[in-house]
Structures are given as C-alpha cells and as structure tokens.
Design a protein around this motif. Sequence first.
Motif, PDB file in Angstrom:
ATOM      1  N   ARG A 145     -10.085 -14.836   0.951  1.00  0.00           N
ATOM      2  CA  ARG A 145      -9.559 -13.841   0.015  1.00  0.00           C
ATOM      3  C   ARG A 145     -10.719 -13.112  -0.646  1.00  0.00           C
ATOM      4  N   ILE A 146     -10.514 -11.836  -0.902  1.00  0.00           N
ATOM      5  CA  ILE A 146     -11.541 -11.024  -1.551  1.00  0.00           C
ATOM      6  C   ILE A 146     -11.442 -11.254  -3.057  1.00  0.00           C
ATOM      7  N   ALA A 147     -12.542 -11.630  -3.666  1.00  0.00           N
ATOM      8  CA  ALA A 147     -12.554 -11.950  -5.091  1.00  0.00           C
ATOM      9  C   ALA A 147     -12.946 -10.729  -5.919  1.00  0.00           C
ATOM     10  N   GLY A 148     -12.495 -10.721  -7.156  1.00  0.00           N
ATOM     11  CA  GLY A 148     -12.895  -9.670  -8.093  1.00  0.00           C
ATOM     12  C   GLY A 148     -12.190  -8.346  -7.856  1.00  0.00           C
ATOM     13  N   SER A 149     -12.796  -7.287  -8.381  1.00  0.00           N
ATOM     14  CA  SER A 149     -12.227  -5.936  -8.287  1.00  0.00           C
ATOM     15  C   SER A 149     -13.141  -5.013  -7.498  1.00  0.00           C
ATOM     16  N   VAL A 150     -13.634  -5.479  -6.391  1.00  0.00           N
ATOM     17  CA  VAL A 150     -14.546  -4.687  -5.572  1.00  0.00           C
ATOM     18  C   VAL A 150     -13.760  -3.626  -4.782  1.00  0.00           C
ATOM     19  N   PRO A 151     -14.389  -2.517  -4.421  1.00  0.00           N
ATOM     20  CA  PRO A 151     -13.682  -1.439  -3.721  1.00  0.00           C
ATOM     21  C   PRO A 151     -12.998  -1.876  -2.425  1.00  0.00           C
ATOM     22  N   GLU A 152     -13.596  -2.786  -1.673  1.00  0.00           N
ATOM     23  CA  GLU A 152     -12.994  -3.204  -0.401  1.00  0.00           C
ATOM     24  C   GLU A 152     -11.722  -4.034  -0.580  1.00  0.00           C
ATOM     25  N   LYS A 153     -11.391  -4.376  -1.823  1.00  0.00           N
ATOM     26  CA  LYS A 153     -10.159  -5.111  -2.084  1.00  0.00           C
ATOM     27  C   LYS A 153      -8.941  -4.181  -2.098  1.00  0.00           C
ATOM     28  N   ALA A 154      -9.176  -2.907  -2.303  1.00  0.00           N
ATOM     29  CA  ALA A 154      -8.064  -1.941  -2.349  1.00  0.00           C
ATOM     30  C   ALA A 154      -7.431  -1.799  -0.966  1.00  0.00           C
ATOM     31  N   TRP A 155      -6.147  -1.536  -0.946  1.00  0.00           N
ATOM     32  CA  TRP A 155      -5.410  -1.265   0.295  1.00  0.00           C
ATOM     33  C   TRP A 155      -5.162   0.234   0.363  1.00  0.00           C
ATOM     34  N   ASP A 156      -5.517   0.862   1.454  1.00  0.00           N
ATOM     35  CA  ASP A 156      -5.257   2.288   1.650  1.00  0.00           C
ATOM     36  C   ASP A 156      -4.095   2.430   2.629  1.00  0.00           C
ATOM     37  N   PHE A 157      -2.876   2.418   2.103  1.00  0.00           N
ATOM     38  CA  PHE A 157      -1.694   2.450   2.957  1.00  0.00           C
ATOM     39  C   PHE A 157      -1.477   3.809   3.621  1.00  0.00           C
ATOM     40  N   ASN A 158      -2.013   4.859   3.030  1.00  0.00           N
ATOM     41  CA  ASN A 158      -1.932   6.160   3.699  1.00  0.00           C
ATOM     42  C   ASN A 158      -2.802   6.158   4.951  1.00  0.00           C
ATOM     43  N   ALA A 159      -4.004   5.619   4.840  1.00  0.00           N
ATOM     44  CA  ALA A 159      -4.883   5.525   6.013  1.00  0.00           C
ATOM     45  C   ALA A 159      -4.292   4.584   7.060  1.00  0.00           C
ATOM     46  N   LEU A 160      -3.697   3.478   6.622  1.00  0.00           N
ATOM     47  CA  LEU A 160      -3.073   2.548   7.566  1.00  0.00           C
ATOM     48  C   LEU A 160      -1.863   3.182   8.243  1.00  0.00           C
ATOM     49  N   SER A 161      -1.132   4.011   7.516  1.00  0.00           N
ATOM     50  CA  SER A 161      -0.018   4.750   8.111  1.00  0.00           C
ATOM     51  C   SER A 161      -0.531   5.668   9.215  1.00  0.00           C
ATOM     52  N   THR A 162      -1.625   6.353   8.932  1.00  0.00           N
ATOM     53  CA  THR A 162      -2.230   7.233   9.934  1.00  0.00           C
ATOM     54  C   THR A 162      -2.642   6.436  11.166  1.00  0.00           C
ATOM     55  N   GLU A 163      -3.156   5.241  10.959  1.00  0.00           N
ATOM     56  CA  GLU A 163      -3.559   4.378  12.078  1.00  0.00           C
ATOM     57  C   GLU A 163      -2.357   3.910  12.898  1.00  0.00           C
ATOM     58  N   MET A 164      -1.198   3.763  12.249  1.00  0.00           N
ATOM     59  CA  MET A 164       0.006   3.307  12.957  1.00  0.00           C
ATOM     60  C   MET A 164       0.688   4.420  13.751  1.00  0.00           C
ATOM     61  N   ARG A 165       0.454   5.654  13.390  1.00  0.00           N
ATOM     62  CA  ARG A 165       1.194   6.762  14.018  1.00  0.00           C
ATOM     63  C   ARG A 165       1.062   6.834  15.533  1.00  0.00           C
ATOM     64  N   PRO A 166      -0.118   6.632  16.124  1.00  0.00           N
ATOM     65  CA  PRO A 166      -0.185   6.701  17.595  1.00  0.00           C
ATOM     66  C   PRO A 166       0.702   5.670  18.298  1.00  0.00           C
TER      67      PRO A 166
END
Length: 191
Positions: A145-166
């Motif tokens: 698990r990613i600890a703390g509030s580091v930037p890589e802990k955020a989820w970018d669901f818009n980017a993941l949606s773009t990745e799912m489109r193909p």
Amino acid sequence: MTACLPGQTRLRIPCLAAPQEIHQENGASEFAGKSTIGEPASSIELTSFAGEHLFYEAQMFLAAREALRLARSQSFEMMNTRIEVCVVHFRNLVDFFYLAKPKVDDVVAAHYVPDWERQRPALSTPLEKARSRANKEMAHLTTRRIAGSVPEKAWDFNALSTEMRPVIKSFLNLVAPGKVPQNTIAELSKI
C-alpha cells in the motif's frame, strides 16, 4: 464437459473446463488447475447477464467517477468511499476484458467473443499497474500500500477511462449483434 458451481441455477452462464476440487473449508470449495473457457451458453443467457451485470459495472464506474469529479470539500472518509467504489468497478471491468485465469463462475469477454484473447488489444501498462494496485490496496492489507499523501497515491480515473477505451471499442466491434443489449453498449461507450 464443463463444471458449474453448486447452486448456480438463476442464470446459466458459460462455465469453464472442469477444475479439480482440492479441499472444502467452511462449506466453500476451492479449486485448482488451469481454467479454460468452456462451451458457450445460449445468446439469451449471455445477453441477460450483460444487460444486468456488465451494465451495472459500467454504470457504477461512471457514477463513481462523476461523483468524484463533483465532490467538493468532503471528509476524508467520504472521499475515500467514492474512490474505493470507483476502484472496485474499474477492476471488475478490467477483469472482464483481461482476466487471465477465470474461475468457473467468472463471466469474461471471451464468453462473448470467440478467440477474444488473440483479438483484444494488449493490456496497457497503466491498466495493469492500476489493476495490480487495486488488487493489493482494496482487497488485502499488504505492505505494498502507498503510504502518506504522495502524488502517486492519487487515482486518475479519467486517464484510466482513456486507457480502457480501446478494449471496450474492440469488444463492442467484435461481439455478435444482439449478444450485448443496447443499454450496456451505451453505458460502456460512455467510459
């Protein structure tokens, strides 16, 4: 010959090749052995499943993604609740398209599209990393698990949606007409 889980009567879905039962604990069977896609169920059964369950996964992912977008100042707990809902439905959708070893009761895109594994786009690195992260962070207490509030802990669901489109587009182009209801096609197309 195919094997289905005991009690699987409400909806006859395509079952996977018979696994080996290895032991029973607390009334639940566990299986071992390589799973392969078995004979397909009727189109009506698959259509019904997609119309209810695949639709639901797409609908809930979209609703959770939108709820996150609209969220303003909310408590830590409410924001995490929204994120977790989005992660769960994201993971279910990715597994529908890319699950490598489905269990006997899993329904996957290969039940709808013959030779799906060879025809689908490759699993992208961002989708694989996000699915792995979802598996580790949402379903298990692990040291990964990613600890703390580091930037890589955020989820970018818009980017993941773009990745799912193909893969969604590929699935919708390859699935036989009528196997997936229009409401489900429309919902998947919004991702």
